[in-house]
Design an enzyme around this catalytic site. Structure first.
Site, PDB file in Angstrom:
ATOM      1  N   GLU A   1       0.817  -1.213   0.000  1.00 42.39           N
ATOM      2  CA  GLU A   1       0.000   0.000   0.000  1.00 42.39           C
ATOM      3  C   GLU A   1       0.854   1.270   0.000  1.00 42.39           C
ATOM      4  O   GLU A   1       0.591   2.240   0.709  1.00 42.39           O
ATOM      5  CB  GLU A   1      -0.951  -0.001   1.202  1.00 42.39           C
ATOM      6  CG  GLU A   1      -1.952  -1.146   1.152  1.00 42.39           C
ATOM      7  CD  GLU A   1      -2.955  -1.124   2.290  1.00 42.39           C
ATOM      8  OE1 GLU A   1      -4.112  -1.492   2.047  1.00 42.39           O
ATOM      9  OE2 GLU A   1      -2.579  -0.733   3.413  1.00 42.39           O
TER      10      GLU A   1
ATOM     11  N   GLU B   1     -12.803  -2.396  12.048  1.00 45.96           N
ATOM     12  CA  GLU B   1     -12.695  -1.706  10.771  1.00 45.96           C
ATOM     13  C   GLU B   1     -13.769  -2.146   9.787  1.00 45.96           C
ATOM     14  O   GLU B   1     -14.321  -1.329   9.049  1.00 45.96           O
ATOM     15  CB  GLU B   1     -11.307  -1.959  10.173  1.00 45.96           C
ATOM     16  CG  GLU B   1     -11.098  -1.345   8.785  1.00 45.96           C
ATOM     17  CD  GLU B   1      -9.725  -1.639   8.213  1.00 45.96           C
ATOM     18  OE1 GLU B   1      -9.472  -1.246   7.070  1.00 45.96           O
ATOM     19  OE2 GLU B   1      -8.897  -2.259   8.921  1.00 45.96           O
TER      20      GLU B   1
ATOM     21  N   ASP C   1      -8.161  -9.066   3.784  1.00 44.38           N
ATOM     22  CA  ASP C   1      -7.926  -7.929   4.678  1.00 44.38           C
ATOM     23  C   ASP C   1      -8.945  -7.877   5.808  1.00 44.38           C
ATOM     24  O   ASP C   1      -9.816  -7.003   5.804  1.00 44.38           O
ATOM     25  CB  ASP C   1      -7.966  -6.622   3.881  1.00 44.38           C
ATOM     26  CG  ASP C   1      -7.600  -5.406   4.723  1.00 44.38           C
ATOM     27  OD1 ASP C   1      -6.988  -5.583   5.785  1.00 44.38           O
ATOM     28  OD2 ASP C   1      -7.925  -4.288   4.310  1.00 44.38           O
TER      29      ASP C   1
END
Length: 734
Positions: free
Chosen positions: A314, A415, A387
């Site tokens: 990322e 998240e 993820d």
């Protein structure tokens, strides 16, 4: 016993009284599962009172000081009577704590062989006799073992267990039990939903907040022995002398609780400091820079644990920037740490933008490097290949890296589960992952056994969780996020502990031992994760979130910078069906698994339906085990998720008499928010996928109140409290 010992106890007791003064007005969740309220069952309380008349501690160390103070605090509260600490005369029904090295009384019990089997962190709790007097003993080889045993004893009393003829031996199954903070140096927390960072860098090192002590107590109560203080998207300044002074102050607070400090590092740090113009791990100048900087770290923090690294992921810098591989990068840092006993946690969360199936990314990059990592490198692997999604199959790295130390990375901060607004106990997710049998070396090759080193005979073991508590008084925002923190710690100590037993312990310690409360709330907790899966991404769908915030639904997301940041990349909905083909006719990601699982996952009629659309592109008319078509089953799951949340609401509303007013009202309000959001998820996804299936919502289901365009507009205008995201604010050096 020295005056210093009692001075330390006095200071800790003052801190305790200050804490009581802060929270006496309300149950606001600050104490989490260390409330130490008087045992409600008066008969049982009287029994406990008769079993403990004093705490006898002969040693004189900071570790024993905190253990003794915790026992005094806990027993005095639970038994509703003052319990004195002494180092002198032994009375009957004493609680004797210590190690053979610092307690002649413990040494007189000749526990050598039994303690030797428990290692540095294990402990014994048992009733016995010393000088013909009945006593309870907490014994260990180390001070931290005594502390862990002390918390275990208090947990038994908190959960109202009988102590008659008690004899317990416990030792952790994993070495590194670590929590990861994603805190930035400006105190903003990436994926943090409970306020600012705990670490007030502006007042450190001079001011050591009581909150730091309580943070250490909470973690030590679970046997957590490491904390990574800063974000994996790391700011190079964390290695500067200015911040090392501050970090050293935190390490001083945590040390008596057996917690080592670790730091996330930026791979470009030699450049960021202006000392070099490159960060090539095979360049001798870079190697020397890291040796010197690491030596500096240990000068500030002699028991520093090591580095956590996110590299070439990322946008973060790493060894691949210099045509080197992950082993080259990790081993260079490992060499710098090795003289001091430090380790490298090297994250396996990598996925190149040009890969055909992000599912394959970590395996394809790391499998060729198996056996090439230094012995003090531990590969930190997320539980699934994508993820932290609500449900994923296990990461194939766990069954593939036979010659590499590995540790699990879970996520406690929600998240992908509704931030701090949704109730989503993660214990079932942890248990599902840890008990998955990979068949890597035949039946019984579970993820938990692999992590323990029992399958591949690896030497360094561990488990980590991204946890992100903040400055909210209750640490986690939603009171029930605490339960996932608790479950992680308990399972990191022993991966065979069930989600159900961890939930019950947490409820008894955090709320009430009343069975009329425990049973319905435990059921709520145990269905909450599945409810979150159902109203978000059932049957193996994944990553349908709005990008950046990861809160609400956006299954229509397309045309982003990278295809694998879009939702359509994953669900691949079309008129002929839905799902990602990872069989031989598709990306062939199933080939990364051992043969028994590859065969199972590759058969559209045998694959567990929870993973159906992970591995197969399936016709809308495909017949499911329920007898429904895929379309009807998909709709059913979405509606079931909403109904599960409504059931949770109804159950909670009946429990007002068992919960303090503040926490009852907060959870009630948040369940209303969750039901609202679940309906939005359901309607958004069902209406969107209907544009491909062309099929009606079956009769009997409530119809969406709005059309698809409404939900698309809502997704664009929704306020989501996510202040920072690396994709839009990169600090990577160029």
């Amino acid at each position: 016993m020295s005056r210093r010992f009692f001075t330390n106890l006095f200071i800790l007791w003052v801190f305790f009284l200050a804490g009581v003064a802060q929270v006496s007005n309300a149950e606001d969740g600050y104490d989490m599962w260390l409330r130490y309220q008087p045992v409600a069952d008066k008969t049982l309380r009287k029994t406990y009172q008769q079993q403990f008349n004093q705490i006898l501690v002969e040693g004189d160390t900071p570790g024993l000081s905190v253990a003794a103070a915790e026992l005094q605090r806990g027993l005095s509260g639970l038994l509703d009577k003052p319990i004195a600490i002494t180092n002198k005369k032994l009375f009957k029904q004493a609680l004797v704590v210590g190690t053979p090295a610092n307690s002649p009384l413990i040494a007189s019990l000749q526990l050598g062989d039994r303690l030797a089997a428990l290692g540095d962190e294990g402990y014994l709790i048992e009733q016995t006799r010393i000088n013909k007097r009945p006593v309870t003993v907490v014994a260990a080889n180390s001070d931290v073992g005594v502390l862990y045993g002390s918390f275990h004893l208090l947990r038994l009393i908190q959960t109202q267990q009988s102590l008659d003829k008690i004899s317990i031996a416990s030792t952790p199954k994993l070495q590194h039990r670590v929590i990861n903070h994603w805190d930035n140096l400006n105190r903003v927390v990436e994926r943090g939903y409970a306020g600012l960072s705990l670490w007030d860098w502006g007042t450190l090192p001079e001011h050591k907040s009581q909150r730091y002590v309580d943070y250490a107590r909470v973690n030590a109560s679970l046997g957590i022995n490491g904390t990574v203080l800063n974000n994996v998207n790391a700011d190079p300044r964390v290695l500067s002398d200015q911040f090392l002074q501050k970090i050293a102050a935190l390490a001083d607070v945590f040390r008596p609780y057996g917690i080592k400090v670790y730091l996330s590092i930026n791979y470009n740090s030699p450049r960021a400091f202006g000392d070099l113009d490159l960060a090539d791990p095979l360049d001798p100048r870079v190697q020397q820079w890291w040796k010197e900087r690491t030596k500096k770290v240990y000068e500030y923090i002699p028991d520093f644990g090591g580095y956590l690294v996110k590299a070439n992921s990322e946008g973060q810098p790493g060894p691949q920037d210099y045509d080197r591989n992950h082993a080259d990068g990790a081993n260079m840092l490992a060499a710098a740490l090795k003289p001091f006993g430090g380790v490298v946690f090297w994250r396996a969360f990598v996925y190149s933008p040009d890969i055909g199936d992000r599912f394959r990314g970590s395996y394809d990059e790391f499998k060729p490097l198996d056996g090439k990592f230094a012995d003090n490198v531990i590969l930190q692997v997320k539980n699934g290949p994508i993820d932290f999604q609500p449900r994923e199959p296990y990461s194939s790295l766990f069954s593939a890296m036979e010659k590499t130390n590995m540790m699990m990375e879970f996520q406690v901060t929600q998240e992908y589960f509704g931030f701090a607004t949704h109730l989503a106990y993660q214990g079932p997710l942890f248990e599902e992952s840890l008990r998955t049998d990979t068949y890597a070396k035949g039946e019984g090759s579970t993820i938990g056994n692999i992590l323990e080193g029992k399958v591949f005979n690896t030497k360094r073991t561990g488990m980590a969780a991204v946890i992100n508590p903040g400055t909210d008084r209750n640490w986690t925002g939603h009171p029930f996020v605490q339960s996932s923190w608790y479950a992680f710690g308990r399972m990191a100590w022993d991966h065979e502990i069930s989600a159900e037993s961890a939930a019950e312990e947490w409820l008894r310690m955090t709320f009430s031992n009343d069975k009329k409360f425990i049973k319905p709330v435990k059921n709520m907790m145990l269905i909450s994760r599945e409810a979150g899966v159902n109203y978000r991404s059932p049957l193996g769908l994944t990553h349908l979130y709005s990008q950046g915030d990861h809160y609400g639904p956006a299954p229509w997301t397309t045309n982003l910078e990278r295809p694998d940041w879009t939702a359509i990349y994953y669900h691949r909905a079309a008129k002929d069906g839905i799902g990602f083909d990872r069989t031989k006719t598709g990306s062939n990601a199933i080939a990364q698994y051992p043969a028994p699982l590859a065969k199972l996952y590759g058969d559209v009629n045998a694959v567990p339906e929870d993973f159906l659309l992970w591995f197969h592109h399936v016709s809308w008319d495909h017949k499911m085990k329920s007898g429904r078509s895929l379309w009807d089953e998909l709709v059913h799951k979405y509606y079931q998720g909403v109904e599960q949340v409504r059931s949770m609401q109804r159950d909670w509303d009946k429990l007002e008499a068992y919960v303090d007013a503040e926490r009852f009202a907060q959870v009630k309000a948040l369940l209303i928010v969750q039901e609202r959001d679940a309906v939005i998820w359901r309607d958004s996804c069902v209406l969107y996928f209907q544009t491909f299936s062309g099929k009606p919502i079956p009769a009997g289901y409530e119809k969406p109140k709005h059309d698809l365009d409404y939900y698309k507009t809502l997704a664009r205008t929704r306020y989501v409290p996510e202040p920072w995201h690396p994709a839009s604010s990169s600090r990577v050096l160029k």
